[in-house]
Design an enzyme around this catalytic site. Sequence first.
Site, PDB file in Angstrom:
ATOM      1  N   THR A 103       6.247   2.821  12.967  1.00 52.57           N
ATOM      2  CA  THR A 103       4.846   3.103  13.294  1.00 52.57           C
ATOM      3  C   THR A 103       4.694   3.677  14.698  1.00 52.57           C
ATOM      4  OG1 THR A 103       2.745   1.984  13.745  1.00 52.57           O
ATOM      5  CG2 THR A 103       4.712   0.634  13.955  1.00 52.57           C
ATOM      6  N   ASP A 104       3.606   4.415  14.902  1.00 51.11           N
ATOM      7  CA  ASP A 104       3.303   4.935  16.247  1.00 51.11           C
ATOM      8  C   ASP A 104       2.982   3.814  17.238  1.00 51.11           C
ATOM      9  OD1 ASP A 104       0.799   4.212  15.247  1.00 51.11           O
ATOM     10  OD2 ASP A 104      -0.098   6.195  15.475  1.00 51.11           O
ATOM     11  N   GLU A 105       2.637   2.621  16.719  1.00 54.95           N
ATOM     12  CA  GLU A 105       2.233   1.532  17.621  1.00 54.95           C
ATOM     13  C   GLU A 105       3.362   1.068  18.532  1.00 54.95           C
ATOM     14  OE1 GLU A 105      -0.193  -1.611  16.216  1.00 54.95           O
ATOM     15  OE2 GLU A 105      -1.181  -0.365  14.719  1.00 54.95           O
ATOM     16  N   HIS A 138      -6.292  -4.780  22.661  1.00 49.17           N
ATOM     17  CA  HIS A 138      -6.609  -3.656  21.762  1.00 49.17           C
ATOM     18  C   HIS A 138      -6.121  -2.307  22.316  1.00 49.17           C
ATOM     19  CE1 HIS A 138     -10.033  -2.031  18.965  1.00 49.17           C
ATOM     20  NE2 HIS A 138      -8.845  -1.526  18.674  1.00 49.17           N
ATOM     21  N   GLY A 155       4.288   1.637   0.189  1.00 48.03           N
ATOM     22  CA  GLY A 155       5.483   1.571  -0.655  1.00 48.03           C
ATOM     23  C   GLY A 155       5.176   1.888  -2.112  1.00 48.03           C
ATOM     24  N   ASP A 170      12.725 -11.992  -1.101  1.00 45.49           N
ATOM     25  CA  ASP A 170      12.530 -11.856   0.338  1.00 45.49           C
ATOM     26  C   ASP A 170      13.653 -11.013   0.937  1.00 45.49           C
ATOM     27  OD1 ASP A 170      12.237 -12.340   3.083  1.00 45.49           O
ATOM     28  OD2 ASP A 170      11.556 -14.398   2.740  1.00 45.49           O
ATOM     29  N   PHE A 225       0.835  -1.221   0.000  1.00 42.96           N
ATOM     30  CA  PHE A 225       0.000   0.000   0.000  1.00 42.96           C
ATOM     31  C   PHE A 225       0.869   1.271   0.000  1.00 42.96           C
ATOM     32  CE2 PHE A 225      -2.241   2.766   3.355  1.00 42.96           C
ATOM     33  CZ  PHE A 225      -2.893   3.538   2.419  1.00 42.96           C
ATOM     34  N   LYS A 277       7.957  -4.406  15.279  1.00 43.45           N
ATOM     35  CA  LYS A 277       8.401  -3.125  14.719  1.00 43.45           C
ATOM     36  C   LYS A 277       9.334  -2.417  15.720  1.00 43.45           C
ATOM     37  CE  LYS A 277       7.309  -1.387  11.320  1.00 43.45           C
ATOM     38  NZ  LYS A 277       7.797  -1.471   9.901  1.00 43.45           N
ATOM     39  N   TYR A 288       2.741  -7.547  16.383  1.00 42.55           N
ATOM     40  CA  TYR A 288       3.157  -6.667  15.276  1.00 42.55           C
ATOM     41  C   TYR A 288       3.971  -5.491  15.813  1.00 42.55           C
ATOM     42  CZ  TYR A 288       2.778  -2.625  12.170  1.00 42.55           C
ATOM     43  OH  TYR A 288       3.062  -1.495  11.434  1.00 42.55           O
TER      44      TYR A 288
HETATM   45  P1  NAD Z   1       1.390  -3.644   3.323  1.00 41.64           P
HETATM   46  O1  NAD Z   1       1.067  -4.835   4.141  1.00 41.64           O
HETATM   47  O2  NAD Z   1       0.334  -3.037   2.461  1.00 41.64           O
HETATM   48  O3  NAD Z   1       2.629  -3.963   2.358  1.00 41.64           O
HETATM   49  C1  NAD Z   1       3.755  -4.658   2.797  1.00 41.64           C
HETATM   50  C2  NAD Z   1       4.575  -5.031   1.581  1.00 41.64           C
HETATM   51  O4  NAD Z   1       5.761  -5.713   2.036  1.00 41.64           O
HETATM   52  C3  NAD Z   1       3.862  -5.977   0.621  1.00 41.64           C
HETATM   53  O5  NAD Z   1       4.046  -5.564  -0.713  1.00 41.64           O
HETATM   54  C4  NAD Z   1       4.530  -7.326   0.881  1.00 41.64           C
HETATM   55  O6  NAD Z   1       4.524  -8.177  -0.256  1.00 41.64           O
HETATM   56  C5  NAD Z   1       5.942  -6.880   1.248  1.00 41.64           C
HETATM   57  N1  NAD Z   1       6.646  -7.896   2.070  1.00 41.64           N
HETATM   58  C6  NAD Z   1       6.180  -8.531   3.177  1.00 41.64           C
HETATM   59  N2  NAD Z   1       7.099  -9.389   3.641  1.00 41.64           N
HETATM   60  C7  NAD Z   1       8.189  -9.283   2.821  1.00 41.64           C
HETATM   61  C8  NAD Z   1       9.469  -9.895   2.797  1.00 41.64           C
HETATM   62  N3  NAD Z   1       9.829 -10.816   3.706  1.00 41.64           N
HETATM   63  N4  NAD Z   1      10.329  -9.537   1.819  1.00 41.64           N
HETATM   64  C9  NAD Z   1       9.981  -8.625   0.882  1.00 41.64           C
HETATM   65  N5  NAD Z   1       8.784  -8.015   0.859  1.00 41.64           N
HETATM   66  C10 NAD Z   1       7.896  -8.325   1.818  1.00 41.64           C
HETATM   67  O7  NAD Z   1       1.972  -2.562   4.362  1.00 41.64           O
HETATM   68  P2  NAD Z   1       1.789  -0.987   4.373  1.00 41.64           P
HETATM   69  O8  NAD Z   1       0.520  -0.642   5.051  1.00 41.64           O
HETATM   70  O9  NAD Z   1       2.085  -0.448   3.026  1.00 41.64           O
HETATM   71  O10 NAD Z   1       2.972  -0.594   5.395  1.00 41.64           O
HETATM   72  C11 NAD Z   1       4.286  -0.328   4.906  1.00 41.64           C
HETATM   73  C12 NAD Z   1       5.171   0.011   6.084  1.00 41.64           C
HETATM   74  O11 NAD Z   1       4.638   1.136   6.791  1.00 41.64           O
HETATM   75  C13 NAD Z   1       5.262  -1.108   7.120  1.00 41.64           C
HETATM   76  O12 NAD Z   1       6.592  -1.196   7.557  1.00 41.64           O
HETATM   77  C14 NAD Z   1       4.339  -0.680   8.242  1.00 41.64           C
HETATM   78  O13 NAD Z   1       4.785  -1.192   9.478  1.00 41.64           O
HETATM   79  C15 NAD Z   1       4.471   0.830   8.170  1.00 41.64           C
HETATM   80  N6  NAD Z   1       3.307   1.612   8.619  1.00 41.64           N
HETATM   81  C16 NAD Z   1       2.066   1.366   8.118  1.00 41.64           C
HETATM   82  C17 NAD Z   1       0.989   2.171   8.518  1.00 41.64           C
HETATM   83  C18 NAD Z   1      -0.416   1.953   7.979  1.00 41.64           C
HETATM   84  O14 NAD Z   1      -1.349   2.617   8.461  1.00 41.64           O
HETATM   85  N7  NAD Z   1      -0.629   1.089   7.001  1.00 41.64           N
HETATM   86  C19 NAD Z   1       1.196   3.202   9.437  1.00 41.64           C
HETATM   87  C20 NAD Z   1       2.489   3.403   9.950  1.00 41.64           C
HETATM   88  C21 NAD Z   1       3.536   2.616   9.525  1.00 41.64           C
HETATM   89  O1  DAU Z   2      -0.987   3.226  13.748  1.00 42.09           O
HETATM   90  C1  DAU Z   2      -0.291   2.732  12.650  1.00 42.09           C
HETATM   91  C2  DAU Z   2      -0.746   1.331  12.361  1.00 42.09           C
HETATM   92  O2  DAU Z   2      -2.067   1.431  11.831  1.00 42.09           O
HETATM   93  C3  DAU Z   2       0.167   0.594  11.396  1.00 42.09           C
HETATM   94  O3  DAU Z   2       1.423   0.417  11.985  1.00 42.09           O
HETATM   95  C4  DAU Z   2      -0.414  -0.769  11.019  1.00 42.09           C
HETATM   96  O4  DAU Z   2       0.382  -1.376  10.028  1.00 42.09           O
HETATM   97  C5  DAU Z   2      -1.818  -0.559  10.477  1.00 42.09           C
HETATM   98  O5  DAU Z   2      -2.413  -1.817  10.216  1.00 42.09           O
HETATM   99  C6  DAU Z   2      -2.671   0.222  11.474  1.00 42.09           C
HETATM  100  O6  DAU Z   2      -2.943  -0.564  12.672  1.00 42.09           O
HETATM  101  P1  DAU Z   2      -4.380  -0.558  13.374  1.00 42.09           P
HETATM  102  O7  DAU Z   2      -4.511  -1.771  14.179  1.00 42.09           O
HETATM  103  O8  DAU Z   2      -4.637   0.751  14.022  1.00 42.09           O
HETATM  104  O9  DAU Z   2      -5.305  -0.609  12.029  1.00 42.09           O
HETATM  105  P2  DAU Z   2      -6.622  -1.458  11.697  1.00 42.09           P
HETATM  106  O10 DAU Z   2      -7.172  -0.882  10.437  1.00 42.09           O
HETATM  107  O11 DAU Z   2      -6.398  -2.907  11.766  1.00 42.09           O
HETATM  108  O12 DAU Z   2      -7.591  -1.054  12.902  1.00 42.09           O
HETATM  109  C7  DAU Z   2      -7.935   0.313  13.132  1.00 42.09           C
HETATM  110  C8  DAU Z   2      -8.918   0.351  14.293  1.00 42.09           C
HETATM  111  O13 DAU Z   2     -10.155  -0.222  13.863  1.00 42.09           O
HETATM  112  C9  DAU Z   2      -8.488  -0.467  15.500  1.00 42.09           C
HETATM  113  O14 DAU Z   2      -8.898   0.214  16.685  1.00 42.09           O
HETATM  114  C10 DAU Z   2      -9.260  -1.777  15.366  1.00 42.09           C
HETATM  115  C11 DAU Z   2     -10.539  -1.331  14.688  1.00 42.09           C
HETATM  116  N1  DAU Z   2     -11.150  -2.343  13.780  1.00 42.09           N
HETATM  117  C12 DAU Z   2     -10.365  -2.888  12.824  1.00 42.09           C
HETATM  118  C13 DAU Z   2     -10.873  -3.841  11.949  1.00 42.09           C
HETATM  119  C14 DAU Z   2      -9.993  -4.478  10.889  1.00 42.09           C
HETATM  120  C15 DAU Z   2     -12.505  -2.665  13.895  1.00 42.09           C
HETATM  121  O15 DAU Z   2     -13.235  -2.130  14.760  1.00 42.09           O
HETATM  122  N2  DAU Z   2     -13.016  -3.592  13.026  1.00 42.09           N
HETATM  123  C16 DAU Z   2     -12.251  -4.207  12.073  1.00 42.09           C
HETATM  124  O16 DAU Z   2     -12.770  -5.067  11.325  1.00 42.09           O
END
Ligand code: NAD
Ligand code: DAU
Length: 339
Positions: A125-127, A275, A13, A61, A11, A153, A149
């Site tokens: 991530t903030d997590e 949670h 990247g 990988d 997503f 991180k 997770y």
């Molecule tokens: P995503 O799950 O959409 O994408 C992850 C990508 O990494 C995929 O394309 C997957 O194929 C690739 N991947 C997984 N394992 C691999 C491996 N072993 N070798 C090579 N490639 C591999 O994730 P995203 O939401 O785009 O998040 C990207 C980064 O940002 C992550 O490090 C995540 O922790 C961080 N992040 C995400 C969020 C969010 O809200 N989505 C917020 C803060 C930080």
């Molecule tokens: O804060 C950054 C993080 O945000 C990233 O590091 C993670 O990669 C990303 O997945 C995201 O984590 P969250 O756990 O916050 O995201 P998620 O969309 O899974 O959940 C957001 C909130 O919604 C959380 O409080 C759980 C709730 N939720 C989630 C799902 C999937 C629901 O209530 N119902 C659901 O079905």
Amino acid sequence: MRLFVTGGAGFIGSHYVNAILAGRYPGTEDAHVTVLDKLTYAGNLDNLGFDPFRLTFVRGDICDEDLVMSLLPGHDAVVHFAAESHVDRSITGAAAFARTNVLGTQVLLDCARRAGVGRFVHVSTDEVYGSIDHTSWTESWPLSPNSPYAASKAASDLLVQAYHRTHGLATSVTRCSNNYGTHQFPEKIIPLFITNLLDGQDIPLYGDGMNVREWLHVSDHCRAVHLVLTHGAPGEIYNVGGGRELSNRELAERLLDGVGASWDRVRWVADRKGHDRRYSLDSTKIEKELGFAPEVPFERGLADTVRWYRDNRWWWEPVKKRAELEAAWQTPGRVRAGA
Ligand code: NAD
Ligand code: DAU
């Protein structure tokens, strides 16, 4: 500039790589990008623009040291997005999280050091800070991750800082709040809820729906990552927050409105284990030191996101169906061979 981007088919990247290919950031008009991505369930080649002269895609990988070492020499920087990223999946099985997020990051750091790569940005991530009821986290807040997770991180963040202190590798860490936008795999709350509603299904709200997340548009996050790459200081950590906090209940209301559905589509379900209640970042450092500010207003970004999922069923229907089938196969007795 030659960039080595891990997880570039995911997503965030892919938004980053496409912005570079479009020359959206100053000085990137001629940049060459190598993407290394394993194409897990979350990776999708349809996310990436096509440019045979400026983009090289390698399926592989990040834990494969020989592969990484064969690719990395000659690159100016690593931008490391690859990760297992979904909290719920880390609760049902944490092994892939420890492997990719911890071991994979260590392999990349080691290879970057051996290849003499000049810059390494680790997207975190903030997590890693845990959960906060009041106020907001600064970068010096102690790490207190709760989910597997988040723990993986946090471990990778510590490795990144250790490679800076021990080996002098020019690393920076970004810690971002929740991202939203197009091309997000429909397992995270926003794309899951939008696609369920478009399909006439209910939306599952965990617990009391009062958990709070801070939302940032993915294009703002990618711009921040590039600012840190080009202007951030080695050894430093930068929070990247969207500043827009919403409870999941409030978010669900906005999504129901956006799709034109009513509250009776909400299904209250059991809470996520462990949670986190609230995430909130203090982003003063990146604002003051690098001049970063989010540009996409939440209402506009969310409306654009809903429209994109409505107009692009071809993108999400197959991946969602495959994920549902995989989940069914993992539940004993739910799907039988030949059924
Ligand atoms: P995503 O799950 O959409 O994408 C992850 C990508 O990494 C995929 O394309 C997957 O194929 C690739 N991947 C997984 N394992 C691999 C491996 N072993 N070798 C090579 N490639 C591999 O994730 P995203 O939401 O785009 O998040 C990207 C980064 O940002 C992550 O490090 C995540 O922790 C961080 N992040 C995400 C969020 C969010 O809200 N989505 C917020 C803060 C930080
Ligand atoms: O804060 C950054 C993080 O945000 C990233 O590091 C993670 O990669 C990303 O997945 C995201 O984590 P969250 O756990 O916050 O995201 P998620 O969309 O899974 O959940 C957001 C909130 O919604 C959380 O409080 C759980 C709730 N939720 C989630 C799902 C999937 C629901 O209530 N119902 C659901 O079905």
